[in-house]
Write an enzyme that holds these catalytic residues in place. Structure first.
Site, PDB file in Angstrom:
ATOM      1  N   ASP A 122      -8.000  -5.308   0.039  1.00 48.66           N
ATOM      2  CA  ASP A 122      -8.592  -6.162  -0.899  1.00 48.66           C
ATOM      3  C   ASP A 122      -8.090  -7.866  -0.674  1.00 48.66           C
ATOM      4  OD1 ASP A 122      -9.466  -4.183  -2.517  1.00 48.66           O
ATOM      5  OD2 ASP A 122      -7.639  -3.592  -3.314  1.00 48.66           O
TER       6      ASP A 122
ATOM      7  N   HIS B 249       0.829  -1.342  -0.133  1.00 46.16           N
ATOM      8  CA  HIS B 249       0.022   0.066  -0.243  1.00 46.16           C
ATOM      9  C   HIS B 249       0.883   1.194   0.194  1.00 46.16           C
ATOM     10  CE1 HIS B 249      -3.072   2.601   1.326  1.00 46.16           C
ATOM     11  NE2 HIS B 249      -3.951   1.904   0.926  1.00 46.16           N
TER      12      HIS B 249
HETATM   13  N1  ACO Z   1       3.975  -7.637  -4.652  1.00 45.60           N
HETATM   14  C1  ACO Z   1       5.591  -7.450  -4.979  1.00 45.60           C
HETATM   15  N2  ACO Z   1       6.164  -6.462  -4.795  1.00 45.60           N
HETATM   16  C2  ACO Z   1       5.545  -5.545  -4.520  1.00 45.60           C
HETATM   17  C3  ACO Z   1       4.184  -5.259  -4.145  1.00 45.60           C
HETATM   18  C4  ACO Z   1       3.478  -6.354  -4.225  1.00 45.60           C
HETATM   19  N3  ACO Z   1       1.898  -6.549  -4.146  1.00 45.60           N
HETATM   20  N4  ACO Z   1       3.702  -3.776  -3.841  1.00 45.60           N
HETATM   21  C5  ACO Z   1       5.042  -3.342  -4.071  1.00 45.60           C
HETATM   22  N5  ACO Z   1       6.078  -4.019  -4.107  1.00 45.60           N
HETATM   23  C6  ACO Z   1       7.343  -3.766  -4.191  1.00 45.60           C
HETATM   24  C7  ACO Z   1       7.647  -3.034  -5.442  1.00 45.60           C
HETATM   25  O1  ACO Z   1       7.938  -3.670  -6.517  1.00 45.60           O
HETATM   26  C8  ACO Z   1       8.964  -2.019  -5.195  1.00 45.60           C
HETATM   27  O2  ACO Z   1      10.065  -2.842  -5.147  1.00 45.60           O
HETATM   28  P1  ACO Z   1      11.431  -2.218  -5.316  1.00 45.60           P
HETATM   29  O3  ACO Z   1      11.683  -1.012  -4.394  1.00 45.60           O
HETATM   30  O4  ACO Z   1      12.393  -3.186  -5.400  1.00 45.60           O
HETATM   31  O5  ACO Z   1      11.258  -1.523  -6.753  1.00 45.60           O
HETATM   32  C9  ACO Z   1       8.458  -1.856  -3.546  1.00 45.60           C
HETATM   33  O6  ACO Z   1       7.759  -2.885  -3.356  1.00 45.60           O
HETATM   34  C10 ACO Z   1       7.736  -0.661  -3.323  1.00 45.60           C
HETATM   35  O7  ACO Z   1       6.673  -0.578  -3.911  1.00 45.60           O
HETATM   36  P2  ACO Z   1       5.840   0.649  -4.842  1.00 45.60           P
HETATM   37  O8  ACO Z   1       5.456   0.006  -6.159  1.00 45.60           O
HETATM   38  O9  ACO Z   1       7.079   1.849  -5.090  1.00 45.60           O
HETATM   39  O10 ACO Z   1       4.851   1.185  -4.037  1.00 45.60           O
HETATM   40  P3  ACO Z   1       3.593   2.002  -4.398  1.00 45.60           P
HETATM   41  O11 ACO Z   1       3.262   2.866  -3.321  1.00 45.60           O
HETATM   42  O12 ACO Z   1       3.873   2.822  -5.783  1.00 45.60           O
HETATM   43  O13 ACO Z   1       2.461   1.052  -4.987  1.00 45.60           O
HETATM   44  C11 ACO Z   1       0.532  -0.261  -4.584  1.00 45.60           C
HETATM   45  C12 ACO Z   1       1.429   0.729  -3.983  1.00 45.60           C
HETATM   46  C13 ACO Z   1       0.202   0.126  -6.146  1.00 45.60           C
HETATM   47  C14 ACO Z   1      -0.700  -0.726  -3.800  1.00 45.60           C
HETATM   48  C15 ACO Z   1       1.575  -1.846  -4.663  1.00 45.60           C
HETATM   49  O14 ACO Z   1       1.958  -1.958  -3.492  1.00 45.60           O
HETATM   50  C16 ACO Z   1       0.909  -2.632  -5.648  1.00 45.60           C
HETATM   51  O15 ACO Z   1       0.709  -2.726  -6.761  1.00 45.60           O
HETATM   52  N6  ACO Z   1       0.189  -3.638  -4.786  1.00 45.60           N
HETATM   53  C17 ACO Z   1      -0.745  -4.701  -5.644  1.00 45.60           C
HETATM   54  C18 ACO Z   1      -2.052  -4.262  -6.023  1.00 45.60           C
HETATM   55  C19 ACO Z   1      -2.863  -3.996  -4.894  1.00 45.60           C
HETATM   56  O16 ACO Z   1      -3.136  -4.806  -4.050  1.00 45.60           O
HETATM   57  N7  ACO Z   1      -3.748  -2.838  -4.857  1.00 45.60           N
HETATM   58  C20 ACO Z   1      -4.720  -2.554  -3.986  1.00 45.60           C
HETATM   59  C21 ACO Z   1      -4.121  -1.115  -3.278  1.00 45.60           C
HETATM   60  S1  ACO Z   1      -5.111  -0.737  -1.781  1.00 45.60           S
HETATM   61  C22 ACO Z   1      -6.363  -0.244  -2.557  1.00 45.60           C
HETATM   62  O17 ACO Z   1      -6.405   0.608  -3.720  1.00 45.60           O
HETATM   63  C23 ACO Z   1      -7.620  -0.470  -1.914  1.00 45.60           C
END
Ligand code: ACO
Length: 446
Positions: free
Chosen positions: A363, A306
């Protein structure tokens, strides 16, 4: 002396005001920075930008805290109903008994759609995605309520808010019926908000749906937990559209579009698809987690991570307990719940997830409850939209009441510097155009 921050850029020092929120959050106010220095700030994805000051929802992502108007989400989930939570978010205080009765009556009064609007559903193909139908129909509703567009007083706002909240539920159920080719079912005034929705979703002309109280309260919980979440992608979209002076319906229709994406509201659908894939393919949970960790796979663990929470999402905690309770009560054994539990266990013990502070979000378990209620996969994000409507309305109201000017971010331009226009007969293809082929210097469109 008010607190300030200093910034040094290109040999000059600027003094910037510091703003402190009611929970002690600190921000540096850069709103006059460009006028004074010619410099802007750059913040990809707005991860470090406060776009507004808001009194609606407080989140402390590090400590896993979520409060609506100051009240912890755990208390709201235990005691409140969706209409009451909506009032709290929109008006800032819990309603009195009279106010709640009046509000519930208003929701009932506006539950019908104009007959002309029902005809629009015939124009959508069966199989059309209900999120597309929801967004289009919310926008179309404003054409039948011109007073919404000229909203001038608190009374017209209340009527518009009640209409939007109530009709969204009717539109959502009608979108579902359209997508499966069943006749549309009209709302029933004696039913509460959630029971009425279930009736419109699952009744058929020759068989009335009898809402089970456990299912009704599970649905209410899902909606309450989704009701607001600070400046997320869809709420920021609503505020962005509202800041131009656009009406409540147009702004919230835009919110539905933003919510549709798989990284936002679409994640609840993606979680179930992921769990189903694990069950169907027979891949072990450990191997799936290894795949997720491999960046070349381009797979994320859906329902994990998140932007704000760097701790367990408090909503996920509540939903996880509810999933256990609801499935046990309804005597449903869902293999996807077993996989979800195991995935959580493996991921939370893995250094990759620990170091990046990735925890289950709302979720991760919400889809399991929606499956138990009988909500089809295509409708999951629609359920999120119904739930988020009070938050969008409350945020729209804050903008409407004048706390914001038009949203208009800046950019750092990285394109070509000034160059001259080239007449068409003198142009040569510099790069291959996607969807076209270069044959002896000519670009042929396919
Ligand atoms: N699985 C694996 N790796 C992940 C995940 C995940 N679910 N989420 C983040 N990471 C990793 C990223 O690859 C990144 O790695 P790095 O630093 O080596 O490049 C690091 O963790 C930081 O993640 P970001 O993508 O920079 O985090 P951001 O804040 O931009 O994204 C998000 C947040 C979109 C929710 C992301 O965690 C994600 O895509 N999760 C899966 C989708 C999801 O569950 N979305 C629902 C969100 S809650 C809502 O909207 C109700």
């Amino acid at each position: 002396m008010p607190e300030t921050a200093t910034l040094q850029v290109r040999g000059k020092t600027y003094t910037l005001p510091v703003v402190v929120g009611s929970e002690g959050e600190v921000a540096i106010d850069i709103s006059k920075l460009r006028a004074e220095s010619g410099v802007i700030t750059l913040d990809d994805g707005y991860a470090n930008t406060g776009s507004c000051q808001s009194a609606i929802t407080f989140i402390d992502g590090e400590r896993g805290i979520l409060r609506y108007r100051g009240i912890p989400i755990e208390q709201i989930a235990e005691h409140s109903t969706f209409p009451e939570t909506a009032w709290l978010l929109i008006y800032g205080e819990l309603p009195t008994a009279d106010q709640l009765e009046c509000w519930s009556n208003l929701l009932t009064r506006h539950e019908m759609l104009h007959e002309g609007l029902y005809k629009h559903f015939d124009g959508f193909p069966s199989g059309g995605h209900p999120m597309a139908i929801l967004s289009a129909m919310i926008n179309a509703t404003s054409t039948y309520n011109p007073d919404i567009i000229r909203m001038e007083s608190p009374e017209t706002f209340q009527s518009a808010a009640a209409r939007l909240l109530s009709k969204t539920r009717t539109i959502a159920a009608a979108a579902y019926k359209t997508s499966i080719g069943q006749p549309l079912i009209y709302p029933k005034p004696h039913l509460d908000y959630c029971s009425n929705f279930l009736h419109m979703m699952f009744s058929i002309p020759f068989k009335e749906y009898e809402p089970d109280p456990d299912i009704v309260s599970a649905l209410s919980l899902i909606l309450v937990l989704h009701a607001d979440h600070e400046q997320n992608c869809s709420t920021s979209t609503v505020r962005m559209v509202a800041s131009s002076g656009a009406n409540l319906f147009a702004s919230c229709a835009a919110g539905v579009c933003a919510l549709w994406g798989p990284l936002h509201g679409g994640a609840n659908t993606a979680v179930i698809e992921m769990l189903q894939y694990i069950v169907d393919s027979g891949i072990s949970v450990k191997d799936y987690v290894e795949k997720v960790k491999d960046k070349t796979s381009n797979i994320k663990l859906m329902g994990f991570g998140h932007r704000v929470y760097k701790n367990y999402d408090p909503r996920a905690k509540i939903i996880k307990q509810a999933a256990d309770r609801v499935l046990a009560k309804l005597q449903i054994h869902d293999p996807l719940l077993d996989v979800a539990r195991r995935l959580e266990e493996v991921a939370l013990a893995d250094p990759y997830f620990k170091e990046k502070k990735l925890y289950p979000n709302v979720d991760f378990y919400s889809g399991i409850i929606m499956r138990a209620i009988g909500i089809p996969l295509d409708m999951f994000t629609v359920m999120f939209a119904i739930g988020r409507m009070p938050g969008w309305i409350a945020n729209w109201k804050e903008v409407w009441e004048g706390q914001s000017r038009i949203y208009r971010p800046r950019q750092i331009y990285t394109g070509p510097v000034e160059r001259s226009y080239i007449p068409i007969d003198q142009r040569r293809p510099a790069v291959a155009v996607p969807g076209s082929t270069t044959v002896t210097g000519q670009v042929v469109c396919r």
